[in-house]
Design an enzyme around this catalytic site. Sequence first.
Site, PDB file in Angstrom:
ATOM      1  N   LYS A 278      42.787  31.165  30.614  1.00 54.28           N
ATOM      2  CA  LYS A 278      41.850  30.789  29.603  1.00 54.28           C
ATOM      3  C   LYS A 278      42.290  30.028  28.823  1.00 54.28           C
ATOM      4  O   LYS A 278      43.244  29.878  28.286  1.00 54.28           O
ATOM      5  CB  LYS A 278      40.933  31.987  29.321  1.00 54.28           C
ATOM      6  CG  LYS A 278      39.927  32.643  30.012  1.00 54.28           C
ATOM      7  CD  LYS A 278      39.285  33.676  29.366  1.00 54.28           C
ATOM      8  CE  LYS A 278      38.252  34.365  30.457  1.00 54.28           C
ATOM      9  NZ  LYS A 278      36.976  33.695  31.113  1.00 54.28           N
ATOM     10  N   ARG A 352      34.359  40.228  39.406  1.00 56.91           N
ATOM     11  CA  ARG A 352      33.931  40.382  40.675  1.00 56.91           C
ATOM     12  C   ARG A 352      34.916  41.264  41.840  1.00 56.91           C
ATOM     13  O   ARG A 352      34.414  42.155  42.674  1.00 56.91           O
ATOM     14  CB  ARG A 352      33.291  39.250  41.558  1.00 56.91           C
ATOM     15  CG  ARG A 352      34.524  38.276  41.674  1.00 56.91           C
ATOM     16  CD  ARG A 352      34.060  36.816  41.965  1.00 56.91           C
ATOM     17  NE  ARG A 352      33.340  36.109  40.615  1.00 56.91           N
ATOM     18  CZ  ARG A 352      32.767  35.223  40.649  1.00 56.91           C
ATOM     19  NH1 ARG A 352      32.633  34.207  41.688  1.00 56.91           N
ATOM     20  NH2 ARG A 352      32.198  34.539  39.489  1.00 56.91           N
TER      21      ARG A 352
HETATM   22  N1  BES Z   1      34.631  37.249  31.616  1.00 53.97           N
HETATM   23  C1  BES Z   1      34.421  36.047  32.333  1.00 53.97           C
HETATM   24  C2  BES Z   1      32.896  35.676  32.004  1.00 53.97           C
HETATM   25  C3  BES Z   1      32.565  35.376  30.569  1.00 53.97           C
HETATM   26  C4  BES Z   1      32.705  34.050  29.982  1.00 53.97           C
HETATM   27  C5  BES Z   1      31.999  36.477  29.743  1.00 53.97           C
HETATM   28  C6  BES Z   1      32.114  33.979  28.732  1.00 53.97           C
HETATM   29  C7  BES Z   1      31.695  36.198  28.430  1.00 53.97           C
HETATM   30  C8  BES Z   1      31.568  34.836  27.866  1.00 53.97           C
HETATM   31  C9  BES Z   1      34.630  36.015  33.694  1.00 53.97           C
HETATM   32  O1  BES Z   1      35.810  37.078  34.223  1.00 53.97           O
HETATM   33  C10 BES Z   1      35.107  34.701  34.030  1.00 53.97           C
HETATM   34  O2  BES Z   1      36.059  34.354  33.596  1.00 53.97           O
HETATM   35  N2  BES Z   1      34.333  34.039  34.805  1.00 53.97           N
HETATM   36  C11 BES Z   1      34.702  32.974  35.209  1.00 53.97           C
HETATM   37  C12 BES Z   1      34.135  32.581  36.682  1.00 53.97           C
HETATM   38  C13 BES Z   1      34.674  31.465  37.270  1.00 53.97           C
HETATM   39  C14 BES Z   1      36.150  31.283  37.272  1.00 53.97           C
HETATM   40  C15 BES Z   1      34.089  31.383  38.812  1.00 53.97           C
HETATM   41  C16 BES Z   1      33.747  31.797  34.432  1.00 53.97           C
HETATM   42  O3  BES Z   1      32.625  32.036  34.175  1.00 53.97           O
HETATM   43  O4  BES Z   1      34.200  30.610  34.192  1.00 53.97           O
HETATM   44 ZN    ZN Z   2      37.674  36.090  33.876  1.00 54.23          ZN
END
Ligand code: BES
Ligand code: ZN
Length: 497
Positions: A278, A352
């Site tokens: 991230k 997931r």
């Molecule tokens: N934990 C994150 C989702 C999230 C984002 C929670 C912002 C709270 C605030 C999750 O694990 C994630 O990173 N999801 C990705 C999925 C994508 C790579 C398909 C996302 O939402 O960008």
């Molecule tokens: Zn994530």
Amino acid sequence: MKFSTSSPKLSSLKTDVLALGFGNDEFFSDLGHEIDRKLSGRIKEIIKKEKFHGTVGETRLVDTHGKIGAGTIVLVGLGDERRMDLDLLRKFAAWAVKSANRIKEQKVTVEELPAARKIAADQRGQALTEGALMANYRFDVYKSKKTNSNDRVSQFEILTSDSQAVNRGIRRGVAYGESVNFARDLVNTPASDMTPRIMAEAARKIARSPGLFIQVHDKRQIKKMGMGCYLAVSKGSTEPPYLVHLRYRPAGTSKKRRKVIAVVGKGVTFDSGGLSLKSASSMETMKDDMSGAAAMMGVMKALAVLKPGIEVHGISALTENMPSGSAEKPGDIARAMSGKTVEILNTDAEGRLTLADAVFYAQKFKPDVLIDIATLTGACVMALGELCTGIMGNHQELIDELVNCGKAAGEKIWPFPLIDEYRDEIKSSIADLKNVGGRFGGTINGALFIQEFIDPKIPWAHLDIAGPSWTDKELPYCPRGGTGHSVRTLLNYLLKQ
Ligand code: BES
Ligand code: ZN
Ligand code: ZN
């Protein structure tokens, strides 16, 4: 905080701060008028001079100079009294408590609002109690100068002519409010101090209450159960994973089979994204990626007090998601406990993967209903904003019920469609599934992925709490940080079964 009830008569009043409802330029009750007369019309005078109309959330303090049995009056703006509902009662209590904290007073009393009589007395008592407890919450474990306990409200009194029912509500409200604050503590604790191991220890502590039982599976057992997707996520971390399985069983040996409900919470104690790292700013709040697990644990803690006649399994696959030489790599393929293989194209779609194995494990215990709750997708925050949970599932009645339980709790939940055609998005060319879809419909794709591991005969709902699990600005009854969102919605649902 200690809670009590007292008669709504002015003559018996003895408190530091008395909260009166106010809206549309008028007191909500006769008590307001009576007090104003005792203070020779000073309240009305101040209101006029300061142009206080009583719009929702506005407050004014008035010193009584000892003329009545309350040192200070706080007028709490509640707007149009026809809009009175449970959540406005929570906010009434919250604004009363926060006003008292500002002037470092200890005892708060709230008046009986005529406009709220349409709500059952026990519900009123519960809502006021929840609001007071949640608004009084502070996370100052890491402050070198702690808030002096004498500077915070320690007594909360509800004026009512139906003390028996209100007291019943208070008991429930204490269980609800304390569990929300407990979940907030778990979320607010920095990730290095809330590792999977420490969080599993916290679960063990809860399980000491009668009615609760716990099993914690370590890495060796997780391997033995074949949870390859969950293990793939944990590979990059030096902190080992722990699968927490709490159970609540009601006392007594009833012959008839009890309803069994499983609540599975996403428990990523820190989400760096893994090798699909991230950005620095997106990572700032990722200690909150275990909010689903925290909500599950808050719920289990409350069940031990509220003792409903159902069986509840609370499950979380706790892990960190870290980049390192041993981390899963984009393109790796993992085999889930169900046997399905998953091509991991983005290591940041880790929730997931952990849930695939956690929900599959949960189904071994033959639940009548399965609910998973997860900070799953940023796309959900894009779609619904920061105050609203997204819900999806395979059973419309269950979805409707949860949405309604959310309404009663003052927690917003909105449905997304689970569009079957989009399943093509998560099909891999070289494995059964891939863990990301295309650019669009990210929240739905996340839910569809989890559905691949759910027995279609089991009513299932998925709550995406990525938005409301955390707040960057102060809310009426929550300071900045973890919110403990969904604890009360889930409790409402479980107590109705
Ligand atoms: N934990 C994150 C989702 C999230 C984002 C929670 C912002 C709270 C605030 C999750 O694990 C994630 O990173 N999801 C990705 C999925 C994508 C790579 C398909 C996302 O939402 O960008
Ligand atoms: Zn994530
Ligand atoms: Zn995550």
